[in-house]
Scaffold this motif. Structure first.
Motif, short mmCIF file in Angstrom:
data_model
loop_
_atom_site.label_atom_id
_atom_site.label_comp_id
_atom_site.label_asym_id
_atom_site.label_seq_id
_atom_site.Cartn_x
_atom_site.Cartn_y
_atom_site.Cartn_z
N LEU A 194 0.82 -1.22 0.00
CA LEU A 194 0.00 0.00 0.00
C LEU A 194 0.85 1.27 0.00
O LEU A 194 0.33 2.38 -0.07
N ILE A 197 0.06 3.71 -2.73
CA ILE A 197 -1.35 3.85 -3.11
C ILE A 197 -1.90 5.12 -2.46
O ILE A 197 -2.01 5.20 -1.24
N TRP A 203 -9.99 4.19 0.19
CA TRP A 203 -9.62 2.79 0.44
C TRP A 203 -10.81 1.94 0.87
O TRP A 203 -11.03 0.86 0.33
N THR A 229 -5.30 2.44 -12.83
CA THR A 229 -5.23 2.67 -11.38
C THR A 229 -6.02 1.59 -10.64
O THR A 229 -5.54 1.02 -9.66
N LYS A 232 -4.10 -1.56 -10.58
CA LYS A 232 -2.97 -1.47 -9.67
C LYS A 232 -3.43 -1.59 -8.21
O LYS A 232 -2.83 -2.31 -7.41
N TRP A 233 -4.53 -0.89 -7.89
CA TRP A 233 -5.06 -0.93 -6.53
C TRP A 233 -5.55 -2.34 -6.19
O TRP A 233 -5.36 -2.82 -5.09
N TRP A 237 -4.20 -4.46 -3.02
CA TRP A 237 -5.05 -4.98 -1.94
C TRP A 237 -4.99 -6.49 -1.85
O TRP A 237 -5.10 -7.07 -0.77
#
Ligand SMILES: [Zn+2]
Ligand SMILES: [Zn+2]
Length: 256
Positions: A194, A197, A203, A229, A232-233, A237
């Protein structure tokens, strides 16, 4: 016009919810939220109407004991609800109302929580949940993750990773702190996936969407994030959930 976007079988719940929002906006109180007594009198009208029950003598407003408590001005609730149905993202709605994204999210979460209690079918549709109910293991891990993220984002004086002191203070809006004793800075998320991020205010909504089974396109539209994005997130996670011993949930959220 908004009706055309709502499936026919949900129109009754939709109408009823709109009626509830209208009553809240107009501050039309019908009964004491504590004892249901219908006899009460008004104490003051600014900034909002405050009543006192003639039976239990408690004070209340139109939103007491509801998720909308203190979320004035109440007319924003309907604007946010309608615009979410129109697929406007949180940042777009924030921009339109000239308020922070956090305020929009807080209100949308209150709407979702109210729907969950009162209008279950509308709730399912509004949160585009494909899965009616998570399996117990997943639900448990979902709660674990939410609790960890909430704790992490609200940490006030974490232990310094350099000298172990607790006299630490937050620097900026993310998870960075400075130690008053050894004067070093540290980030609670360095060495985790993270670390890079941004937008921590998104979140929790992001995790909700992942768990609900939303695909990258839906998540991107809801949070106004580019699809690269979102990808990627999602991956960040996935690794974070694994690191936090929530492997089943990590796999559940991996790819849609
Ligand atoms: Zn009462
Ligand atoms: Zn230190």
């Amino acid at each position: 016009m908004i009706y055309e976007l709502v499936p026919n079988e949900l129109h009754d719940e939709f109408k009823a919810f709109h009626h509830d929002l209208e009553k809240i906006t107009l501050q039309h109180a019908e009964a004491c939220p504590f004892c249901k007594n219908t006899k009460f009198y008004i104490i003051r009208s600014k900034p909002i109407n405050t009543y006192r029950c003639k039976n239990c003598h408690k004070y209340f407003t139109i939103s007491t004991n509801t998720p909308f408590n203190r979320l004035m001005p109440y007319n924003w609730l309907e604007i946010i609800f309608n615009n979410r149905i129109n697929k406007m993202s949180y940042p777009e709605i924030a921009n339109k109302l000239e308020i922070s994204i956090a305020k929009v999210i807080r209100r949308d979460r209150a709407i979702i929580s109210y729907l969950q209690t009162h209008y279950p079918s509308l709730y399912q549709w509004y949160t585009h949940q494909k899965q009616a109910k998570l399996m117990p293991t997943l639900a448990e891990q979902y709660n674990t993750i939410k609790a960890r993220v909430t704790t992490l984002l609200n940490e006030q004086n974490p232990t310094c990773i350099h000298c172990g002191a607790n006299e630490t203070t937050k620097v900026g809006s993310r998870t960075c702190y400075r130690c008053k004793r050894c004067r070093h800075s540290f980030n609670l998320l360095s060495n985790t996936s993270l670390n890079r991020i941004p937008k921590p205010e998104l979140w929790l909504p992001f995790i909700d969407l992942l768990v609900s089974g939303a695909n990258n396109l839906q998540i991107g539209q809801t949070l106004n994030l580019h699809h690269d994005t979102v990808r990627k997130w999602r991956s960040a996670w996935y690794h974070m959930m694994k690191d936090w011993q929530c492997e089943a949930l990590a796999i559940w959220c991996k790819n849609k």
